[in-house]
Design a protein around this motif. Structure first.
Motif, PDB file in Angstrom:
ATOM      1  N   SER A 105     -13.111  -6.294   1.982  1.00 27.20           N
ATOM      2  CA  SER A 105     -12.022  -5.722   2.767  1.00 27.20           C
ATOM      3  C   SER A 105     -12.352  -4.282   3.121  1.00 27.20           C
ATOM      4  O   SER A 105     -12.986  -3.562   2.343  1.00 27.20           O
ATOM      5  CB  SER A 105     -10.712  -5.777   1.978  1.00 27.20           C
ATOM      6  N   VAL A 106     -11.890  -3.891   4.317  1.00 27.77           N
ATOM      7  CA  VAL A 106     -12.072  -2.514   4.782  1.00 27.77           C
ATOM      8  C   VAL A 106     -10.753  -2.054   5.393  1.00 27.77           C
ATOM      9  O   VAL A 106     -10.118  -2.804   6.142  1.00 27.77           O
ATOM     10  CB  VAL A 106     -13.189  -2.407   5.853  1.00 27.77           C
ATOM     11  N   SER A 107     -10.338  -0.827   5.055  1.00 25.15           N
ATOM     12  CA  SER A 107      -9.153  -0.255   5.679  1.00 25.15           C
ATOM     13  C   SER A 107      -9.287   1.264   5.680  1.00 25.15           C
ATOM     14  O   SER A 107     -10.219   1.811   5.081  1.00 25.15           O
ATOM     15  CB  SER A 107      -7.886  -0.688   4.938  1.00 25.15           C
ATOM     16  N   GLU A 108      -8.327   1.920   6.349  1.00 29.67           N
ATOM     17  CA  GLU A 108      -8.382   3.389   6.356  1.00 29.67           C
ATOM     18  C   GLU A 108      -7.677   3.976   5.149  1.00 29.67           C
ATOM     19  O   GLU A 108      -7.776   5.170   4.892  1.00 29.67           O
ATOM     20  CB  GLU A 108      -7.756   3.931   7.642  1.00 29.67           C
ATOM     21  N   ALA A 109      -6.927   3.143   4.405  1.00 28.62           N
ATOM     22  CA  ALA A 109      -6.276   3.614   3.178  1.00 28.62           C
ATOM     23  C   ALA A 109      -6.869   2.832   2.008  1.00 28.62           C
ATOM     24  O   ALA A 109      -7.481   1.770   2.213  1.00 28.62           O
ATOM     25  CB  ALA A 109      -4.775   3.378   3.274  1.00 28.62           C
ATOM     26  N   ALA A 110      -6.672   3.339   0.797  1.00 25.90           N
ATOM     27  CA  ALA A 110      -7.287   2.726  -0.388  1.00 25.90           C
ATOM     28  C   ALA A 110      -6.977   1.233  -0.430  1.00 25.90           C
ATOM     29  O   ALA A 110      -5.812   0.826  -0.371  1.00 25.90           O
ATOM     30  CB  ALA A 110      -6.755   3.399  -1.649  1.00 25.90           C
ATOM     31  N   VAL A 111      -8.021   0.424  -0.524  1.00 27.14           N
ATOM     32  CA  VAL A 111      -7.862  -1.028  -0.424  1.00 27.14           C
ATOM     33  C   VAL A 111      -8.516  -1.731  -1.608  1.00 27.14           C
ATOM     34  O   VAL A 111      -9.537  -1.267  -2.128  1.00 27.14           O
ATOM     35  CB  VAL A 111      -8.440  -1.543   0.927  1.00 27.14           C
ATOM     36  N   ALA A 214      -5.905 -12.176  -2.181  1.00 25.63           N
ATOM     37  CA  ALA A 214      -4.891 -11.163  -1.861  1.00 25.63           C
ATOM     38  C   ALA A 214      -5.584  -9.833  -1.608  1.00 25.63           C
ATOM     39  O   ALA A 214      -6.656  -9.560  -2.157  1.00 25.63           O
ATOM     40  CB  ALA A 214      -3.885 -11.017  -2.995  1.00 25.63           C
ATOM     41  N   VAL A 215      -4.933  -9.047  -0.765  1.00 25.53           N
ATOM     42  CA  VAL A 215      -5.425  -7.707  -0.478  1.00 25.53           C
ATOM     43  C   VAL A 215      -4.264  -6.741  -0.698  1.00 25.53           C
ATOM     44  O   VAL A 215      -3.108  -7.092  -0.447  1.00 25.53           O
ATOM     45  CB  VAL A 215      -6.011  -7.661   0.963  1.00 25.53           C
ATOM     46  N   ALA A 216      -4.569  -5.548  -1.225  1.00 26.34           N
ATOM     47  CA  ALA A 216      -3.537  -4.527  -1.464  1.00 26.34           C
ATOM     48  C   ALA A 216      -4.020  -3.217  -0.855  1.00 26.34           C
ATOM     49  O   ALA A 216      -5.196  -2.866  -0.988  1.00 26.34           O
ATOM     50  CB  ALA A 216      -3.312  -4.348  -2.967  1.00 26.34           C
ATOM     51  N   VAL A 217      -3.106  -2.527  -0.175  1.00 25.63           N
ATOM     52  CA  VAL A 217      -3.453  -1.270   0.485  1.00 25.63           C
ATOM     53  C   VAL A 217      -2.414  -0.223   0.111  1.00 25.63           C
ATOM     54  O   VAL A 217      -1.206  -0.498   0.143  1.00 25.63           O
ATOM     55  CB  VAL A 217      -3.512  -1.437   2.028  1.00 25.63           C
ATOM     56  N   ARG A 218      -2.883   0.987  -0.215  1.00 22.53           N
ATOM     57  CA  ARG A 218      -1.949   2.047  -0.560  1.00 22.53           C
ATOM     58  C   ARG A 218      -1.476   2.728   0.730  1.00 22.53           C
ATOM     59  O   ARG A 218      -2.093   3.659   1.228  1.00 22.53           O
ATOM     60  CB  ARG A 218      -2.607   3.077  -1.474  1.00 22.53           C
ATOM     61  N   THR A 219      -0.389   2.180   1.272  1.00 22.79           N
ATOM     62  CA  THR A 219       0.164   2.691   2.528  1.00 22.79           C
ATOM     63  C   THR A 219       1.629   2.275   2.619  1.00 22.79           C
ATOM     64  O   THR A 219       2.026   1.270   2.031  1.00 22.79           O
ATOM     65  CB  THR A 219      -0.602   2.132   3.756  1.00 22.79           C
ATOM     66  N   GLN A 220       2.400   3.037   3.406  1.00 21.03           N
ATOM     67  CA  GLN A 220       3.777   2.605   3.685  1.00 21.03           C
ATOM     68  C   GLN A 220       3.846   1.858   4.998  1.00 21.03           C
ATOM     69  O   GLN A 220       4.872   1.273   5.338  1.00 21.03           O
ATOM     70  CB  GLN A 220       4.697   3.816   3.718  1.00 21.03           C
ATOM     71  N   ARG A 221       2.731   1.896   5.762  1.00 18.95           N
ATOM     72  CA  ARG A 221       2.736   1.254   7.083  1.00 18.95           C
ATOM     73  C   ARG A 221       2.605  -0.264   6.926  1.00 18.95           C
ATOM     74  O   ARG A 221       1.889  -0.729   6.047  1.00 18.95           O
ATOM     75  CB  ARG A 221       1.580   1.807   7.923  1.00 18.95           C
TER      76      ARG A 221
END
Ligand SMILES: CC(C)(COP(=O)(O)OP(=O)(O)OC[C@H]1O[C@@H](n2cnc3c(N)ncnc32)[C@H](O)[C@@H]1OP(=O)(O)O)[C@@H](O)C(=O)NCCC(=O)NCCS
Length: 234
Positions: A105-111, A214-221
């Motif tokens: 997984s890749v994202s702009e917030a911690a993933v 499952a994937v988890a991202v530290r974001t409110q978006r």
């Protein structure tokens, strides 16, 4: 079109059972240290799977960053989470593998990402790593659905722990996931200092028949999950 405010999280899955010729070709993408780590696995199949996982991670990062697969230099966080050296990348990434399946997984917030083959319900494990609320929900599930429910919780909790990067230093008992909407698990409470449970978004996915993910991202978006398959090509 992306709704305003959505945050993309890309997840690639691929098959780790590659043949010897392909394993030899993509071994060239690995560092000497990574090749040594692969060689330490006890069977040729496990060696090839580890090579395929690390090479896939390098191949995907190469296309995201516009560099050669050999180029990314990894450093390990305090609990072993690989990150790009230099510390100024706009991308967070994470790898998971289970049997012959990998997810990256890749994202702009911690993933964080986790995939697991759904097996029989493991005896006594939930009691050690799930919160009281999660254990009660698992016990209330019909017996024939319990293994699936267990792996939904497990992958969601692992994805959060892997995004945190804290390994086993944070207990699975210290936070509660709600999976009443199976595709969008929610972190509903946590007794961690300085962590806002509202600032987490999760998504569940089915990476292959018989697996949970499952994937988890530290974001409110709100998350926009882009699930795709990866291959090494010709
Ligand atoms: C090591 C750990 C991060 C994941 O282990 P896992 O589920 O066996 O393995 P996965 O295949 O999902 O992930 C492994 C990859 O995550 C990455 N990783 C390693 N340490 C990590 C960390 N601290 N945080 C995030 N990612 C990490 C690496 O890329 C690793 O790949 P590699 O082994 O090929 O180098 C850790 O969470 C662990 O040991 N979990 C054990 C299970 C457990 O008790 N879970 C509680 C669930 S409630």
């Amino acid at each position: 079109m992306t709704a305003y405010g959505d945050l993309s999280v890309d997840v690639w899955t691929w098959n780790l059972d590659i043949d010897e010729a392909l394993a030899a070709r993509v071994s060239d993408w690995l560092t000497a240290e990574e090749r040594k780590r692969a060689a330490a696995f006890i069977t040729p199949q496990l060696q090839r799977r580890w090579i395929a996982a690390r090479a896939g991670m390098r191949g995907i990062l190469a296309s995201v960053l516009g560099v050669a697969p050999q180029a990314p230099v990894f450093v390990l966080g305090p609990h072993g989470r690989p990150e790009l050296a230099g510390g100024n990348s706009p991308h967070s990434f994470n790898l998971s593998h289970s049997d012959a399946l990998a997810a990256f997984s890749v994202s702009e917030a911690a993933v964080g990402v986790d995939v697991e083959r759904i097996k029989a319900l493991p005896e006594g494990v939930a009691g050690m790593v799930f919160s009281k609320t999660e254990i009660a929900a698992l016990e209330a599930a019909p017996e024939d659905a319990r293994a699936v429910v267990f792996y939904r919780y497990w992958t969601a909790k692992e994805a959060v722990l892997k995004a945190l990067g804290t390994g086993l230093s944070v207990s699975g008992r210290s936070f509660t996931i709600d999976i009443s909407r199976p595709e969008t698990p929610r972190l509903v409470s946590a007794d961690w200092k300085d962590e806002d449970t509202q600032a987490w978004q999760l998504a569940a996915f089915r990476p292959a028949e018989g697996f949970a993910g499952a994937v988890a991202v530290r974001t409110q978006r709100p998350l926009r999950l882009n699930l795709q398959s990866w291959s090494f090509g010709e």
